[in-house]
Design an enzyme around this catalytic site. Structure first.
Site, PDB file in Angstrom:
ATOM      1  N   PHE A  81     -49.648  55.062 -71.901  1.00 12.37           N
ATOM      2  CA  PHE A  81     -50.373  54.543 -70.736  1.00 12.37           C
ATOM      3  C   PHE A  81     -51.460  53.736 -71.158  1.00 12.37           C
ATOM      4  O   PHE A  81     -51.947  53.207 -70.581  1.00 12.37           O
ATOM      5  CB  PHE A  81     -50.347  55.502 -69.906  1.00 12.37           C
ATOM      6  CG  PHE A  81     -49.320  56.219 -69.124  1.00 12.37           C
ATOM      7  CD1 PHE A  81     -48.751  57.445 -69.458  1.00 12.37           C
ATOM      8  CD2 PHE A  81     -48.525  55.395 -68.283  1.00 12.37           C
ATOM      9  CE1 PHE A  81     -47.578  58.008 -68.702  1.00 12.37           C
ATOM     10  CE2 PHE A  81     -47.305  56.052 -67.554  1.00 12.37           C
ATOM     11  CZ  PHE A  81     -46.849  57.179 -67.623  1.00 12.37           C
ATOM     12  N   SER A 125     -44.965  45.978 -67.292  1.00 11.58           N
ATOM     13  CA  SER A 125     -45.297  45.773 -65.882  1.00 11.58           C
ATOM     14  C   SER A 125     -44.431  44.482 -65.502  1.00 11.58           C
ATOM     15  O   SER A 125     -44.157  43.744 -66.451  1.00 11.58           O
ATOM     16  CB  SER A 125     -46.958  45.252 -66.004  1.00 11.58           C
ATOM     17  OG  SER A 125     -46.963  44.572 -64.676  1.00 11.58           O
ATOM     18  N   ALA A 126     -43.856  44.278 -64.156  1.00 16.35           N
ATOM     19  CA  ALA A 126     -43.350  43.259 -63.703  1.00 16.35           C
ATOM     20  C   ALA A 126     -44.232  41.891 -64.191  1.00 16.35           C
ATOM     21  O   ALA A 126     -43.425  40.793 -63.841  1.00 16.35           O
ATOM     22  CB  ALA A 126     -43.093  43.328 -62.437  1.00 16.35           C
ATOM     23  N   TYR A 150     -54.573  40.303 -69.478  1.00 11.15           N
ATOM     24  CA  TYR A 150     -54.040  41.803 -69.110  1.00 11.15           C
ATOM     25  C   TYR A 150     -52.261  41.743 -68.929  1.00 11.15           C
ATOM     26  O   TYR A 150     -51.907  42.372 -70.045  1.00 11.15           O
ATOM     27  CB  TYR A 150     -54.317  42.376 -67.840  1.00 11.15           C
ATOM     28  CG  TYR A 150     -53.560  43.550 -67.390  1.00 11.15           C
ATOM     29  CD1 TYR A 150     -52.485  43.103 -66.399  1.00 11.15           C
ATOM     30  CD2 TYR A 150     -53.289  44.573 -67.700  1.00 11.15           C
ATOM     31  CE1 TYR A 150     -51.241  44.112 -65.962  1.00 11.15           C
ATOM     32  CE2 TYR A 150     -52.499  45.746 -67.487  1.00 11.15           C
ATOM     33  CZ  TYR A 150     -51.327  45.230 -66.679  1.00 11.15           C
ATOM     34  OH  TYR A 150     -50.627  46.260 -65.893  1.00 11.15           O
ATOM     35  N   LYS A 154     -49.448  42.962 -71.999  1.00  5.21           N
ATOM     36  CA  LYS A 154     -48.010  43.801 -71.722  1.00  5.21           C
ATOM     37  C   LYS A 154     -46.893  42.828 -72.490  1.00  5.21           C
ATOM     38  O   LYS A 154     -45.796  43.270 -73.238  1.00  5.21           O
ATOM     39  CB  LYS A 154     -47.684  43.799 -70.333  1.00  5.21           C
ATOM     40  CG  LYS A 154     -48.814  44.413 -69.601  1.00  5.21           C
ATOM     41  CD  LYS A 154     -48.774  46.012 -70.035  1.00  5.21           C
ATOM     42  CE  LYS A 154     -49.472  46.972 -69.250  1.00  5.21           C
ATOM     43  NZ  LYS A 154     -49.491  48.566 -69.594  1.00  5.21           N
ATOM     44  N   ASN A 180     -45.406  47.561 -58.017  1.00  2.00           N
ATOM     45  CA  ASN A 180     -46.438  47.683 -57.647  1.00  2.00           C
ATOM     46  C   ASN A 180     -46.629  49.190 -57.316  1.00  2.00           C
ATOM     47  O   ASN A 180     -46.539  49.510 -56.259  1.00  2.00           O
ATOM     48  CB  ASN A 180     -47.004  46.751 -56.441  1.00  2.00           C
ATOM     49  CG  ASN A 180     -47.020  45.430 -56.792  1.00  2.00           C
ATOM     50  OD1 ASN A 180     -46.174  44.793 -57.395  1.00  2.00           O
ATOM     51  ND2 ASN A 180     -48.301  44.816 -56.759  1.00  2.00           N
ATOM     52  N   ASN A 199     -59.164  45.501 -57.804  1.00  2.00           N
ATOM     53  CA  ASN A 199     -58.298  44.367 -57.413  1.00  2.00           C
ATOM     54  C   ASN A 199     -57.289  44.307 -56.377  1.00  2.00           C
ATOM     55  O   ASN A 199     -57.078  43.626 -55.571  1.00  2.00           O
ATOM     56  CB  ASN A 199     -57.526  44.322 -58.781  1.00  2.00           C
ATOM     57  CG  ASN A 199     -58.260  43.283 -59.925  1.00  2.00           C
ATOM     58  OD1 ASN A 199     -59.252  42.622 -59.401  1.00  2.00           O
ATOM     59  ND2 ASN A 199     -58.072  43.493 -61.077  1.00  2.00           N
ATOM     60  N   ARG A 294     -55.577  33.884 -53.594  1.00  2.00           N
ATOM     61  CA  ARG A 294     -56.331  34.201 -54.668  1.00  2.00           C
ATOM     62  C   ARG A 294     -55.498  33.617 -55.821  1.00  2.00           C
ATOM     63  O   ARG A 294     -54.376  33.624 -55.972  1.00  2.00           O
ATOM     64  CB  ARG A 294     -55.954  35.773 -54.919  1.00  2.00           C
ATOM     65  CG  ARG A 294     -56.591  36.371 -55.932  1.00  2.00           C
ATOM     66  CD  ARG A 294     -56.399  37.919 -56.252  1.00  2.00           C
ATOM     67  NE  ARG A 294     -55.248  38.400 -56.189  1.00  2.00           N
ATOM     68  CZ  ARG A 294     -54.841  40.034 -56.258  1.00  2.00           C
ATOM     69  NH1 ARG A 294     -55.946  40.535 -56.230  1.00  2.00           N
ATOM     70  NH2 ARG A 294     -53.658  40.096 -56.382  1.00  2.00           N
ATOM     71  N   GLY A 296     -53.551  32.698 -58.946  1.00  2.00           N
ATOM     72  CA  GLY A 296     -52.540  33.408 -59.750  1.00  2.00           C
ATOM     73  C   GLY A 296     -51.648  34.348 -59.144  1.00  2.00           C
ATOM     74  O   GLY A 296     -50.613  34.630 -59.666  1.00  2.00           O
TER      75      GLY A 296
HETATM   76  C1  WQD Z   1     -50.828  42.420 -54.058  1.00  2.00           C
HETATM   77  C2  WQD Z   1     -50.925  41.554 -52.853  1.00  2.00           C
HETATM   78  C3  WQD Z   1     -52.699  39.769 -52.977  1.00  2.00           C
HETATM   79  C4  WQD Z   1     -55.935  42.744 -52.645  1.00  2.00           C
HETATM   80  C5  WQD Z   1     -51.123  43.729 -59.697  1.00  2.00           C
HETATM   81  C6  WQD Z   1     -51.025  43.315 -61.363  1.00  2.00           C
HETATM   82  C7  WQD Z   1     -49.622  43.832 -61.734  1.00  2.00           C
HETATM   83  C8  WQD Z   1     -49.634  45.262 -61.536  1.00  2.00           C
HETATM   84  C9  WQD Z   1     -49.668  45.739 -59.949  1.00  2.00           C
HETATM   85  C10 WQD Z   1     -50.084  46.824 -63.303  1.00  2.00           C
HETATM   86  C11 WQD Z   1     -51.238  39.885 -53.264  1.00  2.00           C
HETATM   87  C12 WQD Z   1     -53.005  40.640 -51.827  1.00  2.00           C
HETATM   88  C13 WQD Z   1     -54.823  41.992 -52.819  1.00  2.00           C
HETATM   89  C14 WQD Z   1     -56.889  42.450 -51.316  1.00  2.00           C
HETATM   90  C15 WQD Z   1     -54.869  41.040 -50.671  1.00  2.00           C
HETATM   91  N1  WQD Z   1     -50.404  46.037 -62.204  1.00  2.00           N
HETATM   92  N2  WQD Z   1     -54.154  41.436 -51.929  1.00  2.00           N
HETATM   93  N3  WQD Z   1     -56.038  41.605 -50.613  1.00  2.00           N
HETATM   94  O1  WQD Z   1     -51.432  41.347 -57.657  1.00  2.00           O
HETATM   95  O2  WQD Z   1     -49.154  41.862 -57.059  1.00  2.00           O
HETATM   96  O3  WQD Z   1     -50.107  42.745 -59.013  1.00  2.00           O
HETATM   97  O4  WQD Z   1     -51.024  45.054 -59.727  1.00  2.00           O
HETATM   98  O5  WQD Z   1     -49.015  46.568 -64.183  1.00  2.00           O
HETATM   99  O6  WQD Z   1     -49.756  43.853 -63.183  1.00  2.00           O
HETATM  100  O7  WQD Z   1     -51.003  42.102 -61.226  1.00  2.00           O
HETATM  101  O8  WQD Z   1     -51.081  43.411 -56.661  1.00  2.00           O
HETATM  102  O9  WQD Z   1     -52.244  44.960 -55.077  1.00  2.00           O
HETATM  103  O10 WQD Z   1     -53.408  42.920 -56.600  1.00  2.00           O
HETATM  104  O11 WQD Z   1     -51.917  42.280 -54.762  1.00  2.00           O
HETATM  105  O12 WQD Z   1     -54.646  40.195 -49.815  1.00  2.00           O
HETATM  106  O13 WQD Z   1     -57.800  42.982 -51.249  1.00  2.00           O
HETATM  107  O14 WQD Z   1     -52.015  41.826 -52.089  1.00  2.00           O
HETATM  108  O15 WQD Z   1     -53.194  38.666 -52.888  1.00  2.00           O
HETATM  109  O16 WQD Z   1     -50.598  39.088 -52.476  1.00  2.00           O
HETATM  110  P1  WQD Z   1     -50.331  42.332 -57.777  1.00  2.00           P
HETATM  111  P2  WQD Z   1     -52.422  43.474 -55.775  1.00  2.00           P
END
Ligand code: WQD
Length: 343
Positions: A81, A125-126, A150, A154, A180, A199, A294, A296
């Site tokens: 991990f 990761s997906a 990041y 992966k 997720n 994040n 956001r 990406g």
């Molecule tokens: C989910 C949705 C945001 C925060 C990331 C990594 C991925 C994996 C899981 C490790 C999106 C929205 C988010 C906020 C929001 N990690 N959002 N307000 O981006 O699908 O995946 O985490 O493997 O690799 O990329 O997850 O939770 O960041 O976002 O509206 O304060 O929630 O825009 O649509 P994500 P997330």
């Protein structure tokens, strides 16, 4: 007694996997440098398992120190991990991410070769599916273009391990592609404790729910989805942890090869649906405000789960309400994460 080496075992998914290993009767040893976790996690694991976990405060890039772990323990398999995992941070310090994530993996596999250990499970990761639109993502879906360093680490590590398995037919490599991961162990003793500004959606919803954050910023409500917000496959971290035990059991039946499995629920929830479920779990509306998209983010991402069911016998059982209830219990018991005194 042979042991499973869990690198990054004090992290969010690593710590929950230690509990699942314990419940399945596996012996294990934790290596963690606490760069994105706290030694308090080991105390919490001791409390949950009622055992004294064997742990080493070591960075996996330090080959000499890590070799000691292999010398002092009869390692049967490795679950790797350890690695930096903040998407946003990886964009601002890409060299640190490539150095740390690739170097730690390469060091681990070199020592595995040296000690003739041939079972490895990698925390993928997906995100490796990139910004493709053909959901659900199955293990046969093409790998995409990652949107951050990041994700590329992966993607690159999957390639390294694919080549390793080709070169050394005795190696058994499982790549687990997480969707997720969210939630927390029922005890409220371990959970997600992001350093700095998170994040991810769930930690931010939890902070908006308990007032640490004035309101949740919803990144975009103009996507081509039923309610305009992005859809994701949230999987309870305890289901994810149990998926690692299934992968270990699977590896015990294999004589070489590289195997890929999605770990998801196969069901997607939108940001607004998560907010609604979390409001129910915490007993009040979670304040939120719609902001611009956001960069990406992809509109929809969820897992094809047939292969994991067929070959691992894996099914994610815990639903969105349980994910929110368990996250809320962790948040209210530990408003400052592991900086709070042990319960
Ligand atoms: C989910 C949705 C945001 C925060 C990331 C990594 C991925 C994996 C899981 C490790 C999106 C929205 C988010 C906020 C929001 N990690 N959002 N307000 O981006 O699908 O995946 O985490 O493997 O690799 O990329 O997850 O939770 O960041 O976002 O509206 O304060 O929630 O825009 O649509 P994500 P997330």
């Amino acid at each position: 007694m042979s042991r499973i080496l869990v690198t990054g075992g004090a992290g969010f998914i690593g710590s929950h996997t230690c509990v699942a290993l314990d419940e399945a009767g596996y012996e294990y040893v934790v290596v963690d440098d606490y760069s994105n976790s706290k030694p308090e996690v080991i105390n919490r694991l001791n409390k949950i398992t009622n055992k004294d976990i064997i742990s080493y405060d070591i960075n996996c890039c330090d080959k000499d120190k890590l070799r000691k772990v292999f010398e002092e323990n009869d390692i049967d398999a490795v679950i790797h991990f350890a690695g930096f995992k903040a998407v946003g941070e990886s964009v601002s310090i890409p060299v640190d991410y490539y150095r740390n994530n690739l170097d730690s993996l390469l060091t681990v596999v070199e020592l595995m070769r040296e000690f003739k250990i041939n079972k490895l499970i990698f925390s993928s990761s997906a995100t490796v599916y990139g910004n493709s639109k053909d959901v659900p993502f199955t293990e046969e879906s093409p790998l995409g273009t990652c949107t951050n360093p990041y994700g590329w680490t992966k993607w690159m590590i999957e390639q390294i391990l694919t080549d390793l398995a080709k070169a050394y037919p005795e190696m058994n490599v499982v790549l687990l592609r997480y969707f997720n991961p969210v939630g927390a162990h029922k005890s409220g003793l371990i959970g997600e404790d992001p350093q700095g500004i998170p994040n991810n959606l769930f930690p931010n919803v939890a902070r908006a729910a308990d007032g640490r954050m004035k309101e949740l910023k919803v990144f975009g409500a103009d996507y081509d989805t039923p309610d305009g917000t992005c859809i994701r496959d949230y999987i309870h971290v305890c289901d994810l942890a149990e998926g690692h035990v299934k992968a270990l059991d699977y590896l015990a039946t294999k004589n070489g090869g590289r195997f890929v499995f999605n770990l998801g629920t196969g069901h997607g929830y939108s940001v607004f649906e998560v907010i609604k479920a979390f409001s129910k779990a915490c007993g009040h509306e979670v304040p939120n405000v719609v902001m611009p998209r956001r960069p990406g983010d992809i509109p929809v991402c969820y897992a094809g789960t047939e292969k994991s069911l067929r070959e691992l016998g894996f099914v994610a059982n815990r639903g969105i309400d349980e994910m929110c209830e368990d996250t809320w219990r962790w948040q209210t018991n530990n408003p400052n994460g592991y900086d709070d005194a042990i319960l």
